[in-house]
Design a protein around this motif. Sequence first.
Motif, PDB file in Angstrom:
ATOM      1  N   LEU A 109      -9.138  34.812 -14.093  1.00 23.43           N
ATOM      2  CA  LEU A 109      -7.709  34.630 -14.256  1.00 23.43           C
ATOM      3  C   LEU A 109      -6.969  35.640 -13.394  1.00 23.43           C
ATOM      4  CD1 LEU A 109      -7.024  34.025 -18.039  1.00 23.43           C
ATOM      5  CD2 LEU A 109      -6.479  32.515 -16.155  1.00 23.43           C
ATOM      6  N   SER A 110      -5.884  35.189 -12.787  1.00 20.36           N
ATOM      7  CA  SER A 110      -5.078  36.104 -11.996  1.00 20.36           C
ATOM      8  C   SER A 110      -4.646  37.278 -12.869  1.00 20.36           C
ATOM      9  CB  SER A 110      -3.841  35.373 -11.462  1.00 20.36           C
ATOM     10  OG  SER A 110      -3.021  36.243 -10.746  1.00 20.36           O
TER      11      SER A 110
ATOM     12  N   VAL B 125     -12.095  27.319 -23.233  1.00 21.81           N
ATOM     13  CA  VAL B 125     -10.804  27.165 -23.921  1.00 21.81           C
ATOM     14  C   VAL B 125      -9.662  27.358 -22.930  1.00 21.81           C
ATOM     15  CG1 VAL B 125      -9.289  28.131 -25.702  1.00 21.81           C
ATOM     16  CG2 VAL B 125     -11.757  27.887 -26.137  1.00 21.81           C
ATOM     17  N   ILE B 126      -9.783  28.388 -22.088  1.00 27.06           N
ATOM     18  CA  ILE B 126      -8.745  28.657 -21.091  1.00 27.06           C
ATOM     19  C   ILE B 126      -8.637  27.494 -20.116  1.00 27.06           C
ATOM     20  CG2 ILE B 126      -8.091  30.175 -19.174  1.00 27.06           C
ATOM     21  CD1 ILE B 126      -9.515  32.452 -20.712  1.00 27.06           C
ATOM     22  N   GLU B 127      -9.787  27.010 -19.641  1.00 25.22           N
ATOM     23  CA  GLU B 127      -9.768  25.912 -18.672  1.00 25.22           C
ATOM     24  C   GLU B 127      -9.100  24.667 -19.249  1.00 25.22           C
ATOM     25  OE1 GLU B 127     -13.715  25.278 -17.302  1.00 25.22           O
ATOM     26  OE2 GLU B 127     -13.683  26.986 -15.921  1.00 25.22           O
ATOM     27  N   THR B 128      -9.415  24.339 -20.504  1.00 28.32           N
ATOM     28  CA  THR B 128      -8.830  23.150 -21.122  1.00 28.32           C
ATOM     29  C   THR B 128      -7.316  23.272 -21.208  1.00 28.32           C
ATOM     30  OG1 THR B 128     -10.825  22.723 -22.407  1.00 28.32           O
ATOM     31  CG2 THR B 128      -8.778  21.747 -23.213  1.00 28.32           C
ATOM     32  N   LYS B 129      -6.832  24.405 -21.681  1.00 31.95           N
ATOM     33  CA  LYS B 129      -5.391  24.586 -21.869  1.00 31.95           C
ATOM     34  C   LYS B 129      -4.652  24.648 -20.530  1.00 31.95           C
ATOM     35  CE  LYS B 129      -5.797  26.927 -26.351  1.00 31.95           C
ATOM     36  NZ  LYS B 129      -5.065  25.919 -27.122  1.00 31.95           N
TER      37      LYS B 129
ATOM     38  N   ARG C  82       2.228  31.485 -22.706  1.00 33.78           N
ATOM     39  CA  ARG C  82       0.891  31.090 -23.160  1.00 33.78           C
ATOM     40  C   ARG C  82      -0.189  31.637 -22.247  1.00 33.78           C
ATOM     41  NH1 ARG C  82       3.544  26.048 -24.098  1.00 33.78           N
ATOM     42  NH2 ARG C  82       2.626  25.159 -22.215  1.00 33.78           N
ATOM     43  N   LEU C  83       0.078  31.630 -20.925  1.00 31.10           N
ATOM     44  CA  LEU C  83      -0.905  32.130 -19.972  1.00 31.10           C
ATOM     45  C   LEU C  83      -1.146  33.620 -20.170  1.00 31.10           C
ATOM     46  CD1 LEU C  83      -2.679  31.347 -17.565  1.00 31.10           C
ATOM     47  CD2 LEU C  83      -0.754  31.897 -16.058  1.00 31.10           C
ATOM     48  N   GLY C  84      -0.074  34.368 -20.461  1.00 33.34           N
ATOM     49  CA  GLY C  84      -0.242  35.789 -20.736  1.00 33.34           C
ATOM     50  C   GLY C  84      -1.098  36.034 -21.968  1.00 33.34           C
ATOM     51  N   ILE C  85      -0.903  35.230 -23.000  1.00 39.50           N
ATOM     52  CA  ILE C  85      -1.709  35.363 -24.219  1.00 39.50           C
ATOM     53  C   ILE C  85      -3.173  35.038 -23.932  1.00 39.50           C
ATOM     54  CG2 ILE C  85      -2.105  34.368 -26.502  1.00 39.50           C
ATOM     55  CD1 ILE C  85       0.961  33.981 -26.674  1.00 39.50           C
ATOM     56  N   LEU C  86      -3.419  33.974 -23.160  1.00 39.70           N
ATOM     57  CA  LEU C  86      -4.799  33.618 -22.804  1.00 39.70           C
ATOM     58  C   LEU C  86      -5.458  34.716 -21.982  1.00 39.70           C
ATOM     59  CD1 LEU C  86      -4.352  29.851 -21.857  1.00 39.70           C
ATOM     60  CD2 LEU C  86      -5.574  30.747 -23.850  1.00 39.70           C
ATOM     61  N   ARG C  87      -4.701  35.279 -21.043  1.00 39.51           N
ATOM     62  CA  ARG C  87      -5.263  36.342 -20.202  1.00 39.51           C
ATOM     63  C   ARG C  87      -5.644  37.561 -21.036  1.00 39.51           C
ATOM     64  NH1 ARG C  87      -0.917  37.701 -17.187  1.00 39.51           N
ATOM     65  NH2 ARG C  87      -0.517  39.372 -18.668  1.00 39.51           N
ATOM     66  N   ASP C  88      -4.762  37.931 -21.978  1.00 37.08           N
ATOM     67  CA  ASP C  88      -5.052  39.087 -22.828  1.00 37.08           C
ATOM     68  C   ASP C  88      -6.259  38.802 -23.717  1.00 37.08           C
ATOM     69  OD1 ASP C  88      -2.881  40.318 -21.688  1.00 37.08           O
ATOM     70  OD2 ASP C  88      -1.519  39.913 -23.368  1.00 37.08           O
TER      71      ASP C  88
ATOM     72  N   ALA D 274     -11.871  37.686 -26.727  1.00 36.60           N
ATOM     73  CA  ALA D 274     -11.551  36.857 -27.882  1.00 36.60           C
ATOM     74  C   ALA D 274     -11.379  35.381 -27.521  1.00 36.60           C
ATOM     75  CB  ALA D 274     -10.270  37.374 -28.549  1.00 36.60           C
ATOM     76  N   VAL D 275     -11.238  35.069 -26.234  1.00 35.36           N
ATOM     77  CA  VAL D 275     -11.047  33.689 -25.790  1.00 35.36           C
ATOM     78  C   VAL D 275     -12.082  33.378 -24.721  1.00 35.36           C
ATOM     79  CG1 VAL D 275      -9.453  32.018 -24.783  1.00 35.36           C
ATOM     80  CG2 VAL D 275      -8.569  33.834 -26.260  1.00 35.36           C
ATOM     81  N   GLU D 276     -12.790  32.286 -24.877  1.00 30.59           N
ATOM     82  CA  GLU D 276     -13.833  31.912 -23.919  1.00 30.59           C
ATOM     83  C   GLU D 276     -13.245  31.068 -22.794  1.00 30.59           C
ATOM     84  OE1 GLU D 276     -16.874  29.961 -26.105  1.00 30.59           O
ATOM     85  OE2 GLU D 276     -17.540  31.792 -27.123  1.00 30.59           O
ATOM     86  N   ARG D 277     -13.964  31.074 -21.663  1.00 28.62           N
ATOM     87  CA  ARG D 277     -13.484  30.376 -20.476  1.00 28.62           C
ATOM     88  C   ARG D 277     -13.226  28.879 -20.707  1.00 28.62           C
ATOM     89  NH1 ARG D 277     -15.224  30.922 -14.183  1.00 28.62           N
ATOM     90  NH2 ARG D 277     -14.414  28.918 -13.487  1.00 28.62           N
TER      91      ARG D 277
END
Length: 375
Positions: free
Chosen positions: A368-369, A323-327, A306-312, A318-321
């Motif tokens: 993101l790393s 959303v990433i922070e919540t997940k 999931r983290l790889g998908i969020l990073r991509d 396509a993904v805002e910060r």
Amino acid sequence: MPRTRKPLDGLFGRIASFQALWEAARKAVRGKRKKPGAAGFYANLERELLRLERSLLDGSYRPGRYVEIKIREPKERLVSAAPFRDRVVHHALCAVVAPIFEAGFIANSYANRAGKGTHRAIAAYERYRDRHTHVLRCDIFRYFPAIDHEILKRQFRRRIACERTLALMDLIVDRSNAQEPVELHFPGDDLFAPYERRRGLPIGNLTSQSFANLYLDPLDHFVTGVLGAPYVRYVDDFALFSDDPAALARWRAQIERFLEGRRLKLHPRKTVIVPAGSPAPFLGLVLLPGGGRRLPADNLARFRGRLGILRDGWRRGAVERPVIETKVRAWIAHAEHADSWRLRRSLFGGGWFDPVTSPVPELRGGGLSATVRMQ
């Protein structure tokens, strides 16, 4: 066994009033304001609540159809989403009946109760583990799909006497959508009994969580009051502890016979007697001797994916910060209960969630790393 309490009457007005439904809507909408069903209901809130109140009071209320979602992680199961208006009714109902159920529950039942939860259940497991040499770990086979409607309704009537409230509870149970098949036979059944009896509660309903706790309440009292066993339960995962493996084997046989009366069976592969100090998968963690805890390998593998998908998605815009922070915060909140500092450092070093520079919940700068790697 539980103390006998007089079933309570005169409850329906506290469920179906405009004020009760308004409070229920406030609870149901938390975290869901942008969902179409919730947004549409709130766009005409007063009218929708008046309509809902009228339908409950005149007896014309009928639940709508579920949206069904098949999920495959961490295991395959059917999750059912009720329409928002029905979720409002669920909240209004549970606000009144859940405290009545709660009054009869034992302390060591930890699911879906205020002041309880998974991490307190894990701590209780560890306390018993440290005092005993062996543990009987149990899991009920296909629990939610197997809950028998007739038995559940009898359980309602041990606590509730209000006929209109019982009719609403029965209606919610009767309108449950079809669950996965559980074709089990029990003593006294004919060939067709598993197909003729109504069973199964939809995973995802607030009412299902409350009713599922109530359904196993007699088991809680049997284990603690009759068997006298040290015991921890979270939904259908439970454990008994003893210094005598033979006692655990006897208790397992007695529990199996008791569960037959509720048309349930223990999972044959997941129900085991093992040394208490052996690594134990329990409620999303692996509990280790000496108090250590680690994340299961499958949990970590899924999160890395999931983290790889969020990073991509972040790189593509396509993904805002937020959303990433919540997940990611949700996973970290669980991972922090394991010995995961080095793991989180390897995943997030130099990024937003680095445990050195950005301890949750305070996040500071960075990104993101660039890599997701293990030490």
